[in-house]
Motif scaffolding. Structure first.
Motif, PDB file in Angstrom:
ATOM      1  N   SER A 199      25.147  46.179  69.904  1.00 52.03           N
ATOM      2  CA  SER A 199      23.997  45.879  69.036  1.00 52.03           C
ATOM      3  C   SER A 199      23.733  44.379  68.920  1.00 52.03           C
ATOM      4  O   SER A 199      24.618  43.554  69.154  1.00 52.03           O
ATOM      5  CB  SER A 199      24.233  46.457  67.648  1.00 52.03           C
ATOM      6  N   TRP A 200      22.525  44.097  68.581  1.00 53.65           N
ATOM      7  CA  TRP A 200      22.106  42.735  68.211  1.00 53.65           C
ATOM      8  C   TRP A 200      21.578  42.851  66.788  1.00 53.65           C
ATOM      9  O   TRP A 200      20.763  43.714  66.508  1.00 53.65           O
ATOM     10  CB  TRP A 200      20.936  42.267  69.095  1.00 53.65           C
ATOM     11  N   GLU A 201      22.025  41.960  65.922  1.00 53.46           N
ATOM     12  CA  GLU A 201      21.538  42.031  64.536  1.00 53.46           C
ATOM     13  C   GLU A 201      21.226  40.660  64.008  1.00 53.46           C
ATOM     14  O   GLU A 201      21.910  39.687  64.339  1.00 53.46           O
ATOM     15  CB  GLU A 201      22.633  42.632  63.636  1.00 53.46           C
ATOM     16  N   TYR A 202      20.196  40.587  63.172  1.00 56.92           N
ATOM     17  CA  TYR A 202      19.961  39.368  62.410  1.00 56.92           C
ATOM     18  C   TYR A 202      20.953  39.371  61.271  1.00 56.92           C
ATOM     19  O   TYR A 202      21.008  40.341  60.515  1.00 56.92           O
ATOM     20  CB  TYR A 202      18.559  39.370  61.796  1.00 56.92           C
ATOM     21  N   GLU A 203      21.732  38.297  61.166  1.00 48.12           N
ATOM     22  CA  GLU A 203      22.671  38.263  60.034  1.00 48.12           C
ATOM     23  C   GLU A 203      22.019  37.670  58.793  1.00 48.12           C
ATOM     24  O   GLU A 203      22.300  38.041  57.695  1.00 48.12           O
ATOM     25  CB  GLU A 203      23.886  37.431  60.405  1.00 48.12           C
ATOM     26  N   ARG A 204      21.144  36.689  59.025  1.00 51.26           N
ATOM     27  CA  ARG A 204      20.542  36.022  57.868  1.00 51.26           C
ATOM     28  C   ARG A 204      19.030  36.070  57.970  1.00 51.26           C
ATOM     29  O   ARG A 204      18.451  35.448  58.839  1.00 51.26           O
ATOM     30  CB  ARG A 204      20.995  34.561  57.813  1.00 51.26           C
ATOM     31  N   VAL A 205      18.445  36.811  57.108  1.00 49.33           N
ATOM     32  CA  VAL A 205      16.993  36.832  57.027  1.00 49.33           C
ATOM     33  C   VAL A 205      16.614  36.574  55.573  1.00 49.33           C
ATOM     34  O   VAL A 205      17.456  36.649  54.690  1.00 49.33           O
ATOM     35  CB  VAL A 205      16.405  38.196  57.474  1.00 49.33           C
ATOM     36  N   ASN A 206      15.356  36.264  55.351  1.00 49.35           N
ATOM     37  CA  ASN A 206      14.957  35.939  53.989  1.00 49.35           C
ATOM     38  C   ASN A 206      14.704  37.173  53.127  1.00 49.35           C
ATOM     39  O   ASN A 206      14.052  37.123  52.104  1.00 49.35           O
ATOM     40  CB  ASN A 206      13.707  35.062  54.001  1.00 49.35           C
ATOM     41  N   SER A 207      15.215  38.281  53.623  1.00 51.35           N
ATOM     42  CA  SER A 207      15.018  39.508  52.854  1.00 51.35           C
ATOM     43  C   SER A 207      16.289  39.822  52.078  1.00 51.35           C
ATOM     44  O   SER A 207      17.390  39.647  52.565  1.00 51.35           O
ATOM     45  CB  SER A 207      14.717  40.644  53.829  1.00 51.35           C
ATOM     46  N   THR A 208      16.121  40.276  50.864  1.00 50.84           N
ATOM     47  CA  THR A 208      17.309  40.586  50.069  1.00 50.84           C
ATOM     48  C   THR A 208      17.664  42.072  50.182  1.00 50.84           C
ATOM     49  O   THR A 208      18.798  42.446  49.956  1.00 50.84           O
ATOM     50  CB  THR A 208      17.083  40.231  48.586  1.00 50.84           C
ATOM     51  N   GLU A 209      16.679  42.866  50.540  1.00 49.88           N
ATOM     52  CA  GLU A 209      16.929  44.308  50.595  1.00 49.88           C
ATOM     53  C   GLU A 209      17.740  44.677  51.839  1.00 49.88           C
ATOM     54  O   GLU A 209      18.716  45.388  51.803  1.00 49.88           O
ATOM     55  CB  GLU A 209      15.611  45.080  50.606  1.00 49.88           C
ATOM     56  N   ASN A 210      17.254  44.174  52.992  1.00 46.70           N
ATOM     57  CA  ASN A 210      17.903  44.531  54.252  1.00 46.70           C
ATOM     58  C   ASN A 210      18.514  43.284  54.879  1.00 46.70           C
ATOM     59  O   ASN A 210      17.836  42.515  55.521  1.00 46.70           O
ATOM     60  CB  ASN A 210      16.863  45.096  55.220  1.00 46.70           C
ATOM     61  N   LEU A 252      19.176  43.472  59.660  1.00 49.07           N
ATOM     62  CA  LEU A 252      18.103  44.136  60.389  1.00 49.07           C
ATOM     63  C   LEU A 252      18.417  44.169  61.872  1.00 49.07           C
ATOM     64  O   LEU A 252      18.756  43.137  62.441  1.00 49.07           O
ATOM     65  CB  LEU A 252      16.786  43.367  60.174  1.00 49.07           C
ATOM     66  N   PRO A 253      18.280  45.349  62.517  1.00 45.72           N
ATOM     67  CA  PRO A 253      18.483  45.357  63.968  1.00 45.72           C
ATOM     68  C   PRO A 253      17.310  44.670  64.657  1.00 45.72           C
ATOM     69  O   PRO A 253      16.189  44.708  64.177  1.00 45.72           O
ATOM     70  CB  PRO A 253      18.536  46.848  64.291  1.00 45.72           C
ATOM     71  N   LEU A 254      17.590  44.031  65.810  1.00 45.01           N
ATOM     72  CA  LEU A 254      16.536  43.314  66.539  1.00 45.01           C
ATOM     73  C   LEU A 254      15.809  44.270  67.468  1.00 45.01           C
ATOM     74  O   LEU A 254      16.438  45.026  68.187  1.00 45.01           O
ATOM     75  CB  LEU A 254      17.174  42.233  67.407  1.00 45.01           C
ATOM     76  N   ASP A 255      14.491  44.218  67.456  1.00 45.38           N
ATOM     77  CA  ASP A 255      13.800  45.027  68.457  1.00 45.38           C
ATOM     78  C   ASP A 255      13.757  44.232  69.765  1.00 45.38           C
ATOM     79  O   ASP A 255      14.048  43.025  69.796  1.00 45.38           O
ATOM     80  CB  ASP A 255      12.413  45.450  67.977  1.00 45.38           C
ATOM     81  N   ASN A 256      13.392  44.918  70.835  1.00 45.40           N
ATOM     82  CA  ASN A 256      13.439  44.298  72.157  1.00 45.40           C
ATOM     83  C   ASN A 256      12.558  43.060  72.270  1.00 45.40           C
ATOM     84  O   ASN A 256      12.888  42.116  72.978  1.00 45.40           O
ATOM     85  CB  ASN A 256      13.040  45.323  73.227  1.00 45.40           C
ATOM     86  N   LEU A 257      11.418  43.086  71.567  1.00 40.57           N
ATOM     87  CA  LEU A 257      10.471  41.973  71.644  1.00 40.57           C
ATOM     88  C   LEU A 257      11.092  40.686  71.083  1.00 40.57           C
ATOM     89  O   LEU A 257      11.036  39.618  71.694  1.00 40.57           O
ATOM     90  CB  LEU A 257       9.208  42.349  70.864  1.00 40.57           C
ATOM     91  N   ILE A 261      23.112  33.337  63.093  1.00 36.15           N
ATOM     92  CA  ILE A 261      21.691  33.619  63.105  1.00 36.15           C
ATOM     93  C   ILE A 261      21.509  34.998  63.759  1.00 36.15           C
ATOM     94  O   ILE A 261      20.816  35.847  63.250  1.00 36.15           O
ATOM     95  CB  ILE A 261      20.915  32.546  63.899  1.00 36.15           C
ATOM     96  N   VAL A 262      22.192  35.166  64.889  1.00 39.38           N
ATOM     97  CA  VAL A 262      22.163  36.473  65.550  1.00 39.38           C
ATOM     98  C   VAL A 262      23.594  36.927  65.808  1.00 39.38           C
ATOM     99  O   VAL A 262      24.434  36.139  66.245  1.00 39.38           O
ATOM    100  CB  VAL A 262      21.400  36.384  66.889  1.00 39.38           C
ATOM    101  N   LYS A 263      23.860  38.164  65.509  1.00 38.31           N
ATOM    102  CA  LYS A 263      25.205  38.703  65.707  1.00 38.31           C
ATOM    103  C   LYS A 263      25.171  39.710  66.860  1.00 38.31           C
ATOM    104  O   LYS A 263      24.316  40.596  66.881  1.00 38.31           O
ATOM    105  CB  LYS A 263      25.630  39.394  64.406  1.00 38.31           C
ATOM    106  N   MET A 264      26.071  39.536  67.823  1.00 39.60           N
ATOM    107  CA  MET A 264      26.146  40.476  68.944  1.00 39.60           C
ATOM    108  C   MET A 264      27.463  41.230  68.855  1.00 39.60           C
ATOM    109  O   MET A 264      28.515  40.614  68.736  1.00 39.60           O
ATOM    110  CB  MET A 264      26.106  39.713  70.277  1.00 39.60           C
ATOM    111  N   THR A 265      27.383  42.533  68.947  1.00 37.40           N
ATOM    112  CA  THR A 265      28.609  43.331  68.862  1.00 37.40           C
ATOM    113  C   THR A 265      28.857  44.045  70.196  1.00 37.40           C
ATOM    114  O   THR A 265      27.931  44.567  70.808  1.00 37.40           O
ATOM    115  CB  THR A 265      28.491  44.368  67.721  1.00 37.40           C
TER     116      THR A 265
END
Lengths: 151, 254
Positions: free
Chosen positions: A40-51, A54-59, A142-146
């Motif tokens: 997976s690729w994930e955003y670790e830090r976004v300005n959203s408090t709820e999520n 967030l998983p990254l879409d291909n775009l 910024i981006v987490k790769m697992t």
């Protein structure tokens, strides 16, 4: 005087224990060897408090890749002679040199054109590898790769 | 810089050693960060990392960081031990110079190893970082020991605290006029400036000359060693000339 001797013995004991741990346990250098599938690729830090994860879409993934060295490989094969094979759909995409730095927490990848990518190894176990893009020493994730280990 | 001990030192002695050692510490720290992604002139961060690795259960990494911290400690211990156990009557200069000589040997080893034998393996990185931490421990121990714990040049946390306190004291006229405090501020500011200068120049030097940047650190430390050695030699020569003149004069009067 008793305190001095006790602390000295304690210190020597800890040094000996550390040396035994280093020689006995598998270090990051041997743990990383083998094939790792990108999970997976994930955003670790976004300005959203709820999520916050967030998983990254291909775009978005492609957009990030266009500005960086990241290859959209599916499997990363770490070999003994510091060689790293990036494999996509069974075909080798690129072979590069990798080095572990620091206490084994930094993964440096050197491309054939001498371009360098640096990642922070956030987690490295027998079956799991988590990398963070390393933009700066004090900033991470910024981006987490697992990745998961291929048997 | 190295000949005098504790209260016998002048402000100029402290200023010179502070500037030169801070510059070399800044250089070593930046070089280690560029090459190995690890800090080598301060251990505060390493303590935090040690705690983090223990909490995560990463025992290998925790052991490595513990050994790094220990080597910084052993460096300080060795430095002070060499100084306080030097026999009275024997050369103070030699006792104070020995930690610096050991530090130069460590940094030369790092430089030569990097240039000739380095294979980019993790254990080499860990070993070289350990050697640099030991070297920085030696230097920190030396400056702290001979200046009565008033100067520490390898890390800036305590120094920044002291500067903050001093600047707040300077808001009062009484303290602004205090020569001792003004001198203290001068030394602290010099250390910060020299450390930054060393760091920036190490970054540039690494791009220009690569691993050879370590030789320049050794040259800086060599200046500290040979400055005092040359002063000692000049003093001895003057003294021998003076005694020769005295002998000639006494012979003439006889």
């Amino acid at each position: 005087m008793k305190i001095i001797y006790t602390s000295f013995i304690g210190f020597v004991f800890l040094i000996v224990c550390s040396s035994i741990i280093i020689s006995d346990l598998k270090g990051p250098e041997s743990l990383i060897l083998g094939s790792w599938d990108e999970v997976s690729w994930e955003y670790e830090r976004v300005n959203s408090t709820e999520n916050s994860n967030l998983p990254l879409d291909n775009l978005v993934k492609k957009e990030i890749c266009s500005n960086m060295f990241i290859h959209e490989a599916e499997t990363w094969v770490f070999k003994k002679n510091n060689r790293l094979q990036l494999v996509k759909r069974g075909h080798e995409e690129e072979e590069l040199i990798y080095n572990l730095r620091g206490r084994g927490n930094i993964l440096e990848m050197i491309h054939k054109d001498n371009g360098t990518e640096i990642y922070q190894i956030q987690d490295l176990t027998k079956n799991k590898l988590v990398l963070h893009f390393n933009f700066d020493l004090q900033v991470k994730g910024i981006v987490k790769m697992t990745f998961s280990k291929v048997d | 810089m190295l000949r005098k001990f504790n209260n016998y030192r002048t402000h100029q002695d402290n200023l010179k050693i502070a500037i030169l050692t801070a510059c070399s510490a800044g250089m070593v720290n930046v070089l280690s960060v560029i090459l190995f992604f690890a800090f080598t002139s301060n251990v505060t961060g390493h303590y935090a990392i040690l705690a983090q690795e223990v909490a995560k259960g990463n025992w290998y990494q925790a052991a490595i960081v513990f050994i790094w911290i220990s080597l910084f400690l052993i460096g300080n211990f060795t430095s002070n031990m060499l100084i306080i156990h030097s026999k009275p009557g024997k050369s103070t200069y030699l006792a104070h110079a020995t930690p610096l000589i050991l530090e130069i040997i460590c940094l030369l080893t790092v430089s030569i190893y990097l240039q000739r034998f380095y294979l980019n393996t993790l254990w080499e990185t860990e070993f070289l970082v350990a050697l640099m931490l030991f070297a920085m421990g030696l230097q920190n121990g030396l400056t702290a020991s001979i200046t009565n714990f008033s100067i520490k040049t390898t890390h800036l946390t305590g120094l920044t605290t002291d500067l903050g306190l001093l600047f707040s004291m300077f808001t009062k006229k009484k303290y602004r006029k205090d020569k001792k405090l003004r001198r203290k501020a001068q030394i602290l500011l010099s250390v910060v400036t020299a450390y930054m200068f060393g760091g920036i120049s190490a970054g540039i030097l690494h791009i220009k000359v690569g691993y050879a940047a370590f030789y320049i650190v050794c040259v800086l430390l060599g200046i500290i060693l040979f400055y005092d050695y040359s002063v000692l030699k000049i003093k001895r020569r003057k003294r021998s000339l003076f005694t020769r003149k005295n002998i000639l004069f006494s012979k003439k009067t006889l």
